[in-house]
Design a protein around this motif. Structure first.
Motif, PDB file in Angstrom:
ATOM      1  N   ALA A   9     -10.774 -25.428   1.769  1.00  0.00           N
ATOM      2  CA  ALA A   9     -10.488 -24.003   1.552  1.00  0.00           C
ATOM      3  C   ALA A   9     -11.634 -23.239   0.900  1.00  0.00           C
ATOM      4  O   ALA A   9     -11.531 -22.028   0.722  1.00  0.00           O
ATOM      5  CB  ALA A   9      -9.232 -23.861   0.696  1.00  0.00           C
ATOM      6  N   SER A  10     -12.710 -23.906   0.546  1.00  0.00           N
ATOM      7  CA  SER A  10     -13.771 -23.231  -0.213  1.00  0.00           C
ATOM      8  C   SER A  10     -14.710 -22.402   0.647  1.00  0.00           C
ATOM      9  O   SER A  10     -15.514 -21.625   0.130  1.00  0.00           O
ATOM     10  CB  SER A  10     -14.580 -24.259  -1.012  1.00  0.00           C
ATOM     11  N   GLY A  11     -14.637 -22.552   1.962  1.00  0.00           N
ATOM     12  CA  GLY A  11     -15.528 -21.785   2.827  1.00  0.00           C
ATOM     13  C   GLY A  11     -15.070 -21.817   4.272  1.00  0.00           C
ATOM     14  O   GLY A  11     -14.105 -22.497   4.629  1.00  0.00           O
ATOM     15  N   GLY A  12     -15.762 -21.065   5.119  1.00  0.00           N
ATOM     16  CA  GLY A  12     -15.533 -21.106   6.558  1.00  0.00           C
ATOM     17  C   GLY A  12     -14.122 -20.742   6.972  1.00  0.00           C
ATOM     18  O   GLY A  12     -13.510 -19.799   6.462  1.00  0.00           O
ATOM     19  N   ILE A  13     -13.577 -21.515   7.903  1.00  0.00           N
ATOM     20  CA  ILE A  13     -12.246 -21.249   8.448  1.00  0.00           C
ATOM     21  C   ILE A  13     -11.175 -21.409   7.373  1.00  0.00           C
ATOM     22  O   ILE A  13     -10.209 -20.636   7.325  1.00  0.00           O
ATOM     23  CB  ILE A  13     -11.974 -22.164   9.655  1.00  0.00           C
ATOM     24  N   GLY A  14     -11.325 -22.390   6.497  1.00  0.00           N
ATOM     25  CA  GLY A  14     -10.341 -22.588   5.437  1.00  0.00           C
ATOM     26  C   GLY A  14     -10.247 -21.393   4.515  1.00  0.00           C
ATOM     27  O   GLY A  14      -9.147 -20.953   4.152  1.00  0.00           O
ATOM     28  N   LYS A  15     -11.380 -20.848   4.130  1.00  0.00           N
ATOM     29  CA  LYS A  15     -11.404 -19.664   3.270  1.00  0.00           C
ATOM     30  C   LYS A  15     -10.790 -18.470   3.986  1.00  0.00           C
ATOM     31  O   LYS A  15     -10.041 -17.685   3.393  1.00  0.00           O
ATOM     32  CB  LYS A  15     -12.834 -19.349   2.852  1.00  0.00           C
ATOM     33  N   ALA A  16     -11.082 -18.338   5.279  1.00  0.00           N
ATOM     34  CA  ALA A  16     -10.518 -17.228   6.058  1.00  0.00           C
ATOM     35  C   ALA A  16      -9.004 -17.351   6.167  1.00  0.00           C
ATOM     36  O   ALA A  16      -8.286 -16.346   6.109  1.00  0.00           O
ATOM     37  CB  ALA A  16     -11.156 -17.191   7.452  1.00  0.00           C
ATOM     38  N   LYS A  37     -16.319 -22.790  -6.386  1.00  0.00           N
ATOM     39  CA  LYS A  37     -15.955 -21.918  -5.268  1.00  0.00           C
ATOM     40  C   LYS A  37     -14.442 -21.734  -5.191  1.00  0.00           C
ATOM     41  O   LYS A  37     -13.954 -20.633  -4.914  1.00  0.00           O
ATOM     42  CB  LYS A  37     -16.497 -22.483  -3.952  1.00  0.00           C
ATOM     43  N   LEU A  38     -13.699 -22.810  -5.402  1.00  0.00           N
ATOM     44  CA  LEU A  38     -12.239 -22.719  -5.329  1.00  0.00           C
ATOM     45  C   LEU A  38     -11.687 -21.801  -6.410  1.00  0.00           C
ATOM     46  O   LEU A  38     -10.834 -20.956  -6.138  1.00  0.00           O
ATOM     47  CB  LEU A  38     -11.610 -24.106  -5.476  1.00  0.00           C
ATOM     48  N   HIS A  39     -12.165 -21.969  -7.626  1.00  0.00           N
ATOM     49  CA  HIS A  39     -11.652 -21.142  -8.726  1.00  0.00           C
ATOM     50  C   HIS A  39     -12.038 -19.675  -8.556  1.00  0.00           C
ATOM     51  O   HIS A  39     -11.243 -18.773  -8.880  1.00  0.00           O
ATOM     52  CB  HIS A  39     -12.143 -21.683 -10.062  1.00  0.00           C
ATOM     53  N   GLN A  40     -13.226 -19.433  -8.029  1.00  0.00           N
ATOM     54  CA  GLN A  40     -13.637 -18.045  -7.781  1.00  0.00           C
ATOM     55  C   GLN A  40     -12.750 -17.397  -6.726  1.00  0.00           C
ATOM     56  O   GLN A  40     -12.284 -16.266  -6.888  1.00  0.00           O
ATOM     57  CB  GLN A  40     -15.097 -17.989  -7.338  1.00  0.00           C
ATOM     58  N   LEU A  41     -12.496 -18.140  -5.640  1.00  0.00           N
ATOM     59  CA  LEU A  41     -11.640 -17.620  -4.570  1.00  0.00           C
ATOM     60  C   LEU A  41     -10.220 -17.403  -5.085  1.00  0.00           C
ATOM     61  O   LEU A  41      -9.595 -16.373  -4.799  1.00  0.00           O
ATOM     62  CB  LEU A  41     -11.636 -18.591  -3.392  1.00  0.00           C
ATOM     63  N   ALA A  42      -9.719 -18.354  -5.842  1.00  0.00           N
ATOM     64  CA  ALA A  42      -8.363 -18.236  -6.386  1.00  0.00           C
ATOM     65  C   ALA A  42      -8.228 -17.002  -7.267  1.00  0.00           C
ATOM     66  O   ALA A  42      -7.248 -16.250  -7.165  1.00  0.00           O
ATOM     67  CB  ALA A  42      -8.011 -19.495  -7.178  1.00  0.00           C
ATOM     68  N   GLN A  43      -9.207 -16.775  -8.103  1.00  0.00           N
ATOM     69  CA  GLN A  43      -9.157 -15.615  -8.993  1.00  0.00           C
ATOM     70  C   GLN A  43      -9.176 -14.309  -8.201  1.00  0.00           C
ATOM     71  O   GLN A  43      -8.405 -13.384  -8.473  1.00  0.00           O
ATOM     72  CB  GLN A  43     -10.337 -15.649  -9.968  1.00  0.00           C
ATOM     73  N   GLU A  44     -10.043 -14.252  -7.198  1.00  0.00           N
ATOM     74  CA  GLU A  44     -10.141 -13.043  -6.368  1.00  0.00           C
ATOM     75  C   GLU A  44      -8.819 -12.743  -5.669  1.00  0.00           C
ATOM     76  O   GLU A  44      -8.356 -11.588  -5.641  1.00  0.00           O
ATOM     77  CB  GLU A  44     -11.254 -13.207  -5.327  1.00  0.00           C
ATOM     78  N   LEU A  45      -8.202 -13.778  -5.086  1.00  0.00           N
ATOM     79  CA  LEU A  45      -6.968 -13.574  -4.321  1.00  0.00           C
ATOM     80  C   LEU A  45      -5.781 -13.253  -5.226  1.00  0.00           C
ATOM     81  O   LEU A  45      -4.925 -12.440  -4.875  1.00  0.00           O
ATOM     82  CB  LEU A  45      -6.675 -14.810  -3.467  1.00  0.00           C
TER      83      LEU A  45
END
Length: 258
Positions: A9-16, A37-45
């Motif tokens: 989930a940290s990039g590419g298709i998983g992140k999308a 990367k995971l924690h940054q994405l989690a915080q943003e979402l």
């Protein structure tokens, strides 16, 4: 509110997938090796969509990694309504000359982790008589590909496995979809160590968002398989129907040789 677990989930298709599902008000469990990367994405979402996002930092090539992921969701009282097995990687080159440990890890991630996670969560979906699974394969699944031999074989497994599960689980109210993207704007070519000259010839590349849109639309229709990409991707997946296998592999060997 439903919950989706996404590997890679940290990039590419998983992140999308994570971004699109968050926009649809789906709670998320994000799994990958990249903690930052995971924690940054989690915080943003979480901040943008006001959803719950749990992070599990795990290398799925490790022994018992799937069990660890499953047990964490269980300990948190999470019900996984949608499992997205997206994590995977490729490795370009002559099989006999490539690093053997890397080939084994590819099978462990692309095949074994996917099977193990599916077997952990599918029985619970059956008990509830609801749930969905999306497995990410590739157009490489439809034919042997010299210099991507293990990757193509692993994706062929994912395709066959997923279509069989689609048939087995229809009567339980469970949707199983395998999505087969063509070339996509991700780090795949870099991580697979394709020669620069080869990647520069690759055109007609889809975005991860296009792949996700195709997958979620197909899941809603209840079909077993979706080819994501342009007309060329759909032609490639049908070539084995019209050419003798040895002829096809000979053509592909010439095409994929650096």
């Amino acid at each position: 509110m439903s919950t989706a677990l996404i590997t890679g989930a940290s990039g590419g298709i998983g992140k999308a997938f994570a971004q699109e599902l968050a926009a649809r008000q789906t709670n998320l469990v994000l799994v990958a090796r990249s903690e930052a990367k995971l924690h940054q994405l989690a915080q943003e979402l979480q901040e943008k969509y006001k959803i719950q996002v749990d992070v599990i930092v795990k290398d799925l090539t490790e022994a018992d990694a799937a069990a660890a992921v499953f047990n964490i969701t269980k300990s948190k009282g999470l019900t996984i309504d949608l499992l997205i097995n997206n994590a995977g990687f490729g490795d370009y080159g002559d099989f006999a000359e490539r690093d053997g440990e890397r080939q084994v890890k590819m099978v462990q991630l692309n095949v074994l982790a996917l099977v193990d996670l599916t077997h952990k969560f599918l029985p619970l979906m059956r008990q509830r008589r609801s749930g969905s699974i999306i497995n990410v394969s590739s157009i490489a699944a439809f034919q042997p590909i010299p210099y991507l031999s293990v990757y193509a074989a692993s994706k062929a497994f994912v395709l066959s496995f997923s279509e069989a599960l689609w048939a087995e689980n229809r009567d339980y109210g469970i949707r199983v979809l395998v999505v087969c993207p063509g070339p996509t704007e991700t780090s795949f070519f870099t991580e697979a160590r394709f020669p620069m000259a080869f990647t520069s010839k690759t055109n007609k590349i889809s975005t991860p968002e296009e792949v996700v849109n195709d997958a979620l639309n197909a899941l809603g229709k209840g079909v077993s398989t979706v080819i994501s990409g342009n007309l060329l991707s759909k032609i490639i997946t049908n070539m084995p129907r019209f050419l003798p296998r040895e002829t096809l592999v000979h053509i592909l060997e010439k095409q994929f040789k650096a």
